[in-house]
Design a protein around this motif. Structure first.
Motif, PDB file in Angstrom:
ATOM      1  N   ALA A  87       0.759  -1.219  -0.131  1.00 56.48           N
ATOM      2  CA  ALA A  87       0.074  -0.072   0.043  1.00 56.48           C
ATOM      3  C   ALA A  87       0.912   1.380   0.013  1.00 56.48           C
ATOM      4  N   ALA A  88       2.086   1.015   0.773  1.00 64.76           N
ATOM      5  CA  ALA A  88       2.777   2.369   0.750  1.00 64.76           C
ATOM      6  C   ALA A  88       3.640   2.646  -0.752  1.00 64.76           C
ATOM      7  N   LEU A  89       3.955   1.412  -1.208  1.00 66.96           N
ATOM      8  CA  LEU A  89       4.550   1.662  -2.434  1.00 66.96           C
ATOM      9  C   LEU A  89       3.724   2.178  -3.430  1.00 66.96           C
ATOM     10  N   GLN A  90       2.642   1.887  -3.577  1.00 61.29           N
ATOM     11  CA  GLN A  90       1.383   2.543  -4.468  1.00 61.29           C
ATOM     12  C   GLN A  90       1.547   3.819  -4.385  1.00 61.29           C
ATOM     13  N   TRP A  91       1.692   4.540  -3.450  1.00 58.86           N
ATOM     14  CA  TRP A  91       1.647   5.968  -3.161  1.00 58.86           C
ATOM     15  C   TRP A  91       3.219   6.724  -3.476  1.00 58.86           C
ATOM     16  N   LEU A  92       3.857   6.029  -3.925  1.00 53.99           N
ATOM     17  CA  LEU A  92       5.423   6.448  -4.333  1.00 53.99           C
ATOM     18  C   LEU A  92       5.965   6.312  -5.625  1.00 53.99           C
ATOM     19  N   ILE A  93       5.071   5.602  -6.327  1.00 55.50           N
ATOM     20  CA  ILE A  93       5.295   5.285  -8.045  1.00 55.50           C
ATOM     21  C   ILE A  93       4.428   6.399  -8.620  1.00 55.50           C
ATOM     22  N   GLU A  94       4.928   7.152  -9.804  1.00 55.54           N
ATOM     23  CA  GLU A  94       4.219   7.816 -10.587  1.00 55.54           C
ATOM     24  C   GLU A  94       4.453   7.349 -11.904  1.00 55.54           C
ATOM     25  N   PRO A  95       3.585   7.623 -12.779  1.00 58.36           N
ATOM     26  CA  PRO A  95       3.718   7.214 -14.261  1.00 58.36           C
ATOM     27  C   PRO A  95       5.071   7.915 -14.875  1.00 58.36           C
ATOM     28  N   ASP A  96       5.283   9.050 -14.432  1.00 54.96           N
ATOM     29  CA  ASP A  96       6.434   9.734 -15.073  1.00 54.96           C
ATOM     30  C   ASP A  96       7.780   8.942 -14.722  1.00 54.96           C
ATOM     31  N   HIS A  97       7.908   8.348 -13.401  1.00 62.72           N
ATOM     32  CA  HIS A  97       8.778   7.573 -12.995  1.00 62.72           C
ATOM     33  C   HIS A  97       9.126   6.398 -13.923  1.00 62.72           C
ATOM     34  N   VAL A  98       7.983   5.666 -14.335  1.00 60.72           N
ATOM     35  CA  VAL A  98       7.881   4.500 -15.342  1.00 60.72           C
ATOM     36  C   VAL A  98       8.282   4.831 -16.493  1.00 60.72           C
ATOM     37  N   LEU A  99       8.089   6.063 -16.900  1.00 59.73           N
ATOM     38  CA  LEU A  99       8.574   6.680 -18.360  1.00 59.73           C
ATOM     39  C   LEU A  99      10.113   6.723 -18.256  1.00 59.73           C
ATOM     40  N   GLY A 100      10.851   6.876 -17.126  1.00 58.73           N
ATOM     41  CA  GLY A 100      12.063   7.138 -17.017  1.00 58.73           C
ATOM     42  C   GLY A 100      13.006   5.912 -17.381  1.00 58.73           C
ATOM     43  N   LEU A 101      12.141   4.785 -17.538  1.00 60.29           N
ATOM     44  CA  LEU A 101      12.659   3.624 -17.985  1.00 60.29           C
ATOM     45  C   LEU A 101      12.916   3.582 -19.507  1.00 60.29           C
ATOM     46  N   VAL A 102      12.336   4.309 -20.277  1.00 61.44           N
ATOM     47  CA  VAL A 102      12.292   4.438 -21.824  1.00 61.44           C
ATOM     48  C   VAL A 102      13.365   5.376 -22.123  1.00 61.44           C
ATOM     49  N   GLU A 103      14.423   4.868 -22.828  1.00 61.76           N
ATOM     50  CA  GLU A 103      15.514   5.496 -23.224  1.00 61.76           C
ATOM     51  C   GLU A 103      15.241   6.156 -24.517  1.00 61.76           C
ATOM     52  N   HIS A 104      16.017   7.283 -24.807  1.00 59.98           N
ATOM     53  CA  HIS A 104      16.122   8.024 -26.240  1.00 59.98           C
ATOM     54  C   HIS A 104      14.652   8.673 -26.646  1.00 59.98           C
ATOM     55  N   LEU A 105      13.751   8.898 -25.763  1.00 60.43           N
ATOM     56  CA  LEU A 105      12.476   9.181 -26.053  1.00 60.43           C
ATOM     57  C   LEU A 105      12.094  10.325 -25.037  1.00 60.43           C
ATOM     58  N   SER A 106      11.718  11.569 -25.534  1.00 57.55           N
ATOM     59  CA  SER A 106      11.187  12.740 -24.821  1.00 57.55           C
ATOM     60  C   SER A 106       9.813  13.210 -25.259  1.00 57.55           C
ATOM     61  N   ASP A 107       9.146  12.643 -26.078  1.00 57.28           N
ATOM     62  CA  ASP A 107       7.844  13.041 -26.544  1.00 57.28           C
ATOM     63  C   ASP A 107       6.907  12.148 -26.078  1.00 57.28           C
ATOM     64  N   ILE A 108       6.968  11.739 -25.034  1.00 55.80           N
ATOM     65  CA  ILE A 108       5.611  10.898 -24.508  1.00 55.80           C
ATOM     66  C   ILE A 108       5.297  11.604 -23.278  1.00 55.80           C
ATOM     67  N   GLU A 109       3.820  11.364 -23.012  1.00 56.97           N
ATOM     68  CA  GLU A 109       3.209  12.032 -22.102  1.00 56.97           C
ATOM     69  C   GLU A 109       2.141  11.003 -21.211  1.00 56.97           C
ATOM     70  N   PRO A 110       2.435  10.561 -20.176  1.00 51.82           N
ATOM     71  CA  PRO A 110       1.332   9.851 -19.542  1.00 51.82           C
ATOM     72  C   PRO A 110       0.019  10.403 -19.325  1.00 51.82           C
ATOM     73  N   ARG A 111      -1.023   9.472 -19.797  1.00 53.73           N
ATOM     74  CA  ARG A 111      -2.179  10.004 -19.955  1.00 53.73           C
ATOM     75  C   ARG A 111      -3.086   9.297 -18.916  1.00 53.73           C
ATOM     76  N   GLU A 112      -2.728   8.063 -18.881  1.00 49.34           N
ATOM     77  CA  GLU A 112      -3.963   7.322 -17.614  1.00 49.34           C
ATOM     78  C   GLU A 112      -2.989   6.162 -17.129  1.00 49.34           C
ATOM     79  N   ALA A 113      -3.200   6.076 -15.969  1.00 45.36           N
ATOM     80  CA  ALA A 113      -2.516   5.033 -15.153  1.00 45.36           C
ATOM     81  C   ALA A 113      -3.246   4.144 -14.208  1.00 45.36           C
ATOM     82  N   MET A 114      -3.299   2.895 -14.131  1.00 41.56           N
ATOM     83  CA  MET A 114      -3.662   2.278 -12.919  1.00 41.56           C
ATOM     84  C   MET A 114      -2.633   1.604 -12.416  1.00 41.56           C
ATOM     85  N   LEU A 115      -2.381   1.417 -11.183  1.00 46.62           N
ATOM     86  CA  LEU A 115      -1.326   0.667 -10.563  1.00 46.62           C
ATOM     87  C   LEU A 115      -1.525  -0.423  -9.513  1.00 46.62           C
TER      88      LEU A 115
END
Length: 117
Positions: free
Chosen positions: A62-90
């Protein structure tokens, strides 16, 4: 309708990640700080409910769910800057420490262009 989302391309990103919680107390403290932050848009009863949920979950899920943001996950994608998180379910749940391949009997690392994931 000339909304820019009409012509956008959407991709659903599915990530299975196993983490080892080394200090549940520290994880809970970080989540509680986030929940109590005045910038967090919660009604008082929702805030109290989330605090109780984090405090009573000894796995840290439950704590970890509060600390993960879609932007953080997109940080795993290399070489791309034109991505915007639209909707997330975690969803975060306890694990036995290994990823489970659903319906895939072969063991492969999913190497793409020499990158190991």
């Amino acid at each position: 309708m000339s909304d820019t989302t009409d012509t956008g391309r959407y991709l659903r990103l599915t990530v299975d990640l196993v983490v080892e919680v080394m200090d549940v107390g520290a994880l809970q403290a970080a989540a509680l700080a986030e929940i109590r932050d005045p910038e967090t848009e919660l009604e008082q009863d929702e805030r109290q409910e989330q605090i109780e949920l984090v405090n009573t979950d000894d796995t840290g899920a439950a704590a970890l769910q509060w600390l993960i943001e879609p932007d953080h996950v997109l940080g795993l994608v290399e070489h791309l800057s034109d991505i915007e998180p639209r909707e997330a379910m975690l969803g975060v749940e306890p694990s036995d420490g290994v990823l489970e391949d659903e319906g895939d009997e072969d063991d492969h690392d999913h190497d793409h262009d020499g990158h190991q994931h």
